[in-house]
Design a protein around this motif. Structure first.
Motif, mmCIF file in Angstrom:
data_model
loop_
_atom_site.group_PDB
_atom_site.id
_atom_site.type_symbol
_atom_site.label_atom_id
_atom_site.label_comp_id
_atom_site.label_asym_id
_atom_site.label_seq_id
_atom_site.Cartn_x
_atom_site.Cartn_y
_atom_site.Cartn_z
ATOM 1 N N PRO A 141 0.840 -1.204 0.000
ATOM 2 C CA PRO A 141 0.000 0.000 0.000
ATOM 3 C C PRO A 141 0.874 1.252 0.000
ATOM 4 N N LYS A 142 0.456 2.277 -0.701
ATOM 5 C CA LYS A 142 1.180 3.555 -0.683
ATOM 6 C C LYS A 142 0.801 4.296 0.590
ATOM 7 N N ARG A 143 1.766 4.469 1.467
ATOM 8 C CA ARG A 143 1.513 5.062 2.770
ATOM 9 C C ARG A 143 2.122 6.461 2.876
ATOM 10 N N LYS A 144 1.692 7.177 3.896
ATOM 11 C CA LYS A 144 2.152 8.536 4.158
ATOM 12 C C LYS A 144 2.738 8.587 5.563
ATOM 13 N N ARG A 145 3.826 9.348 5.714
ATOM 14 C CA ARG A 145 4.409 9.499 7.041
ATOM 15 C C ARG A 145 3.587 10.475 7.874
ATOM 16 N N VAL A 146 3.312 10.109 9.122
ATOM 17 C CA VAL A 146 2.650 10.991 10.081
ATOM 18 C C VAL A 146 3.489 11.018 11.353
ATOM 19 N N LEU A 147 3.859 12.218 11.785
ATOM 20 C CA LEU A 147 4.617 12.401 13.013
ATOM 21 C C LEU A 147 3.718 13.036 14.060
#
Length: 296
Positions: A141-147
């Motif tokens: 899956p294409k994921r996004k970084r979340v901080l």
């Protein structure tokens, strides 16, 4: 007749998980969580030498993190010195495909071992084993970084921000948001600190960042012991816009107003606006860097 299932179990060490995060501009961060650290170290050595697509590699905990360019490069595989690598990284609408290639045992590790990792949704591979070369492609899956950064959740009598945030992140770890790193960030010891003046940043590889932030905030509000809790979130690939701010908060006491301005400039979301946002925001540029983040 050979028991193929038994043979596969004996000759393959599956990776626990592999996630891929896209920056939207041609770079992918591949985070491989291993079940055999020795094998991961072998892969790192060869991949760095072999793969032109790799920008950098670093070890964080039991993960290897490969920052790569999107594209395809034929590999010049050589036994013992450049035996395996990443040949292609391709980004689709909702997926990221990674093609590995290797010789002999490196071919096994570069194909089936990764195909069995948790976040893999599809895979394909050539024949593996022996002295022959092999290739395998995994689809993720294409994921996004979340901080998420947090500070000021405890009192002088009880609590510890780093442990509460780790436990909340662990509770939320799952298919929507994989919890992939945690760092304690030592800050300048201001007079109103509870004890050690440390904030915390956690990193997720996310599909639906809005749900993650809602769920995290709800749990933090439920369990915090402080009226001054600060929680901030950043949904960008990196936190370089906050690098100088983070150094500033490590060096001296600053105002909450300064923190609020820095959050606006960095496009960070303030979800709990207590005094703790000063340290919470300062923690973000130190994500996935727990060895350096503890240094004042």
């Amino acid at each position: 007749m050979k028991d193929e299932t038994y043979a596969t179990k004996k000759w393959v060490v599956p990776y626990k998980n592999i996630v891929a995060m896209y920056d939207g501009e041609g770079y992918v961060d591949i985070v491989e969580q291993t079940n055999c650290f020795g094998g991961a170290c072998w892969a790192r050595y060869h991949y760095e030498r072999t793969s032109p697509l790799i920008v950098s590699v670093r070890n964080v905990g039991n993960t290897m993190r490969y920052l790569t360019r999107v594209g395809k490069e034929e590999l010049n595989l050589t036994p013992s010195i450049a035996a395996a690598g990443i040949e292609a990284v391709e980004v689709g609408d909702d997926t990221i495909s990674i093609t590995y290639a290797g010789l002999g045992g490196g071919g096994v590790g570069a194909t089936i071992s990764r195909a069995l990792a948790e976040d893999v949704i599809d895979y394909d591979h050539s024949e593996i084993g022996g002295s022959r070369s092999s290739k395998g492609t995994i689809v993720l899956p294409k994921r996004k970084r979340v901080l998420i950064g947090v500070d000021d959740t405890d009192t002088k009598e009880e609590g510890a921000t780093w442990s509460l945030i780790h436990n909340i992140a662990s509770d939320l770890n799952g298919k929507n948001a994989y919890y992939i790193s945690h760092a304690l960030v030592q800050l300048y010891p201001v007079p109103f600190k509870t004890q050690n003046c440390v904030s915390t940043v956690v990193e997720f590889a996310c599909l639906d960042e809005s749900k993650l932030m809602r769920d995290f905030e709800a749990l933090l509000r439920k369990y915090t012991l402080s009226e001054e809790t600060g929680m901030v979130a950043l949904t960008k690939f990196d936190a370089e816009a906050l690098r100088e701010y983070g150094k500033l908060v490590k060096s001296k006491q600053i105002s909450k107003e300064t923190a609020e301005k820095a959050a606006v400039n960095a496009e960070a979301d303030i979800l709990m606006n207590g005094r703790g946002i000063i340290g919470a925001l300062a923690s973000l540029p130190y994500f996935a860097n727990p060895m350096d983040s503890v240094i004042l």
